[in-house]
Design a protein around this motif. Structure first.
Motif, PDB file in Angstrom:
ATOM      1  N   TYR A 189       6.954-126.987 -37.308  1.00 46.77           N
ATOM      2  CA  TYR A 189       7.942-126.209 -38.053  1.00 46.77           C
ATOM      3  C   TYR A 189       7.728-126.270 -39.559  1.00 46.77           C
ATOM      4  N   ASP A 190       7.634-127.462 -40.114  1.00 45.51           N
ATOM      5  CA  ASP A 190       7.506-127.592 -41.564  1.00 45.51           C
ATOM      6  C   ASP A 190       6.166-127.055 -42.071  1.00 45.51           C
ATOM      7  N   ALA A 191       5.107-127.280 -41.296  1.00 45.57           N
ATOM      8  CA  ALA A 191       3.783-126.809 -41.705  1.00 45.57           C
ATOM      9  C   ALA A 191       3.733-125.288 -41.741  1.00 45.57           C
ATOM     10  N   PHE A 192       4.307-124.632 -40.728  1.00 42.68           N
ATOM     11  CA  PHE A 192       4.356-123.164 -40.733  1.00 42.68           C
ATOM     12  C   PHE A 192       5.174-122.652 -41.921  1.00 42.68           C
ATOM     13  N   GLU A 193       6.256-123.342 -42.224  1.00 40.20           N
ATOM     14  CA  GLU A 193       7.086-122.893 -43.346  1.00 40.20           C
ATOM     15  C   GLU A 193       6.325-123.016 -44.664  1.00 40.20           C
ATOM     16  N   ASP A 194       5.592-124.106 -44.836  1.00 38.27           N
ATOM     17  CA  ASP A 194       4.778-124.255 -46.048  1.00 38.27           C
ATOM     18  C   ASP A 194       3.744-123.137 -46.150  1.00 38.27           C
ATOM     19  N   ASP A 195       3.115-122.807 -45.015  1.00 38.06           N
ATOM     20  CA  ASP A 195       2.143-121.704 -45.010  1.00 38.06           C
ATOM     21  C   ASP A 195       2.807-120.401 -45.437  1.00 38.06           C
ATOM     22  N   PHE A 196       3.947-120.127 -44.865  1.00 37.49           N
ATOM     23  CA  PHE A 196       4.651-118.881 -45.183  1.00 37.49           C
ATOM     24  C   PHE A 196       5.005-118.801 -46.661  1.00 37.49           C
ATOM     25  N   GLN A 197       5.532-119.887 -47.194  1.00 37.72           N
ATOM     26  CA  GLN A 197       5.962-119.879 -48.590  1.00 37.72           C
ATOM     27  C   GLN A 197       4.784-119.722 -49.548  1.00 37.72           C
ATOM     28  N   GLU A 198       3.618-120.166 -49.136  1.00 36.23           N
ATOM     29  CA  GLU A 198       2.425-119.965 -49.951  1.00 36.23           C
ATOM     30  C   GLU A 198       1.913-118.533 -49.842  1.00 36.23           C
ATOM     31  N   PHE A 199       1.979-117.985 -48.637  1.00 38.30           N
ATOM     32  CA  PHE A 199       1.389-116.668 -48.376  1.00 38.30           C
ATOM     33  C   PHE A 199       2.251-115.497 -48.822  1.00 38.30           C
ATOM     34  N   PHE A 200       3.538-115.544 -48.572  1.00 35.29           N
ATOM     35  CA  PHE A 200       4.360-114.341 -48.690  1.00 35.29           C
ATOM     36  C   PHE A 200       4.419-113.775 -50.112  1.00 35.29           C
ATOM     37  N   PRO A 201       4.524-114.587 -51.152  1.00 39.23           N
ATOM     38  CA  PRO A 201       4.492-113.993 -52.501  1.00 39.23           C
ATOM     39  C   PRO A 201       3.201-113.219 -52.774  1.00 39.23           C
ATOM     40  N   GLU A 202       2.092-113.675 -52.225  1.00 36.73           N
ATOM     41  CA  GLU A 202       0.829-112.948 -52.402  1.00 36.73           C
ATOM     42  C   GLU A 202       0.871-111.607 -51.669  1.00 36.73           C
ATOM     43  N   LEU A 203       1.486-111.583 -50.507  1.00 39.94           N
ATOM     44  CA  LEU A 203       1.623-110.324 -49.776  1.00 39.94           C
ATOM     45  C   LEU A 203       2.509-109.348 -50.541  1.00 39.94           C
ATOM     46  N   ILE A 204       3.598-109.838 -51.089  1.00 40.37           N
ATOM     47  CA  ILE A 204       4.484-108.976 -51.875  1.00 40.37           C
ATOM     48  C   ILE A 204       3.713-108.334 -53.021  1.00 40.37           C
ATOM     49  N   SER A 205       2.963-109.144 -53.758  1.00 39.53           N
ATOM     50  CA  SER A 205       2.181-108.627 -54.880  1.00 39.53           C
ATOM     51  C   SER A 205       1.156-107.599 -54.423  1.00 39.53           C
ATOM     52  N   HIS A 206       0.508-107.863 -53.294  1.00 39.73           N
ATOM     53  CA  HIS A 206      -0.491-106.939 -52.778  1.00 39.73           C
ATOM     54  C   HIS A 206       0.127-105.590 -52.433  1.00 39.73           C
ATOM     55  N   VAL A 207       1.261-105.596 -51.765  1.00 38.29           N
ATOM     56  CA  VAL A 207       1.916-104.350 -51.364  1.00 38.29           C
ATOM     57  C   VAL A 207       2.419-103.592 -52.603  1.00 38.29           C
ATOM     58  N   GLN A 208       2.961-104.296 -53.563  1.00 36.06           N
ATOM     59  CA  GLN A 208       3.421-103.646 -54.792  1.00 36.06           C
ATOM     60  C   GLN A 208       2.261-102.972 -55.523  1.00 36.06           C
ATOM     61  N   ASN A 209       1.123-103.619 -55.577  1.00 38.64           N
ATOM     62  CA  ASN A 209      -0.056-103.017 -56.222  1.00 38.64           C
ATOM     63  C   ASN A 209      -0.533-101.799 -55.454  1.00 38.64           C
ATOM     64  N   TRP A 210      -0.480-101.847 -54.128  1.00 40.37           N
ATOM     65  CA  TRP A 210      -0.884-100.699 -53.311  1.00 40.37           C
ATOM     66  C   TRP A 210       0.029 -99.509 -53.558  1.00 40.37           C
ATOM     67  N   CYS A 211       1.313 -99.761 -53.708  1.00 42.28           N
ATOM     68  CA  CYS A 211       2.260 -98.664 -53.925  1.00 42.28           C
ATOM     69  C   CYS A 211       2.041 -97.982 -55.270  1.00 42.28           C
ATOM     70  N   LEU A 212       1.425 -98.695 -56.215  1.00 45.17           N
ATOM     71  CA  LEU A 212       1.199 -98.130 -57.541  1.00 45.17           C
ATOM     72  C   LEU A 212      -0.055 -97.272 -57.599  1.00 45.17           C
ATOM     73  N   VAL A 213      -0.908 -97.369 -56.564  1.00 49.29           N
ATOM     74  CA  VAL A 213      -2.173 -96.618 -56.563  1.00 49.29           C
ATOM     75  C   VAL A 213      -1.911 -95.134 -56.383  1.00 49.29           C
TER      76      VAL A 213
END
Length: 213
Positions: A189-213
Motif C-alpha cells: 500500500y505505502d509503496a504504491f502510494e509513493d509511486d503515485f505521488q512521484e508520477f502523477f504531477p509529471e503526468l499532469i504536466s505532460h497532459v497540460q503541455n499536450w493541450c497547448l500544442v
C-alpha cells in the motif's frame, strides 16, 4: 490511469470528458463515427495511456505485482493509482471529489449527442453506483476489478480473434479473475502510494503541455 484520472485530466467540457471515458469502451468504426470533440477526448486518453505505460515509476509499480497477476499489472496499477488520486484528491483539485463526480454524472446523463446505447446504460449505472467516488475505498477498488474482469471476459467472447490485454491470452482472461488482486494493493500500500505521488504531477504536466500544442 483509470477513469477518475482520465476525467480529471480531460478538458472541462462534457464531450472531451466523454471521449476520455469512451476510449476504453468504443472501438473501430463506432469510434470513428463520434464527433470531433469526443474524438479529441479520445486522443487525450491515448496521450495519457502512452505516457503512463512508458514511465519508469509506473514500471516500478508493475514490478511490485505478484507474478500470478503480472500480465495484468498495467490494468491493476491503473486502478490502484485512481485509488490514491481519490484518497489525495484535495492535492490535485480545488473542488471536492463528491462535487466533481456529481458534476460529471449530471453532465453525462444530460448529454443529448449521439453515443452508443450501451454507453448510455453504463453511464446510468456509473452514477447510481458512484463508480468514480468509490475509488477512495479499498472495497471500491475491489468492485472496480470485478467489473473489469467481467468486461474483459465479455470482450474476449465477442471478439476472440482480435483480443489483447497487455499480453494476456484469451485463456488467461477467462481463468484469472482480477478481484482477488486487491490484495496486491493492501500488501504494497505505502509503496504504491509513493509511486503515485512521484508520477502523477509529471503526468499532469505532460497532459497540460499536450493541450497547448
Amino acid at each position: 490511469m483509470n477513469w477518475l484520472a482520465h476525467l480529471l485530466l480531460s478538458e472541462a467540457d462534457v464531450e472531451s470528458r466523454l471521449g476520455n471515458l469512451l476510449a476504453d469502451i468504443v472501438k473501430g468504426t463506432v469510434r470513428e463515427e463520434l464527433n470531433s470533440n469526443i474524438q479529441h477526448g479520445i486522443k487525450c486518453h491515448l496521450v495519457i495511456d502512452k505516457f503512463t505505460d512508458s514511465h519508469i515509476v509506473v514500471q516500478r509499480s508493475k514490478d511490485r505485482i505478484n507474478p500470478s497477476y503480472r500480465r495484468f499489472a498495467g490494468v491493476l496499477v491503473d486502478v490502484f493509482y485512481d485509488h490514491y488520486l481519490a484518497k489525495n484528491w484535495s492535492e490535485y483539485s480545488h473542488v471536492s471529489l463528491d462535487e466533481f463526480t456529481a458534476k460529471i454524472y449530471k453532465s453525462f446523463q444530460a448529454y443529448q449527442g449521439e453515443i452508443p446505447v450501451t454507453v448510455t446504460e453504463m453511464i446510468t449505472r456509473m452514477a447510481v453506483e458512484d463508480w468514480l467516488g468509490a475509488y477512495r475505498n479499498v472495497a471500491g477498488v475491489e468492485n472496480t476489478l470485478e467489473r473489469i474482469s467481467k468486461r474483459l471476459s465479455m470482450r474476449c467472447l465477442r471478439r476472440p480473434s482480435s483480443f489483447a490485454v497487455r499480453g494476456a491470452s484469451r485463456r488467461e482472461v477467462r481463468a484469472t479473475p482480477l478481484t482477488p488482486a486487491v490484495s496486491e494493493l493492501t500488501t504494497h500500500y505505502d509503496a504504491f502510494e509513493d509511486d503515485f505521488q512521484e508520477f502523477f504531477p509529471e503526468l499532469i504536466s505532460h497532459v497540460q503541455n499536450w493541450c497547448l500544442v
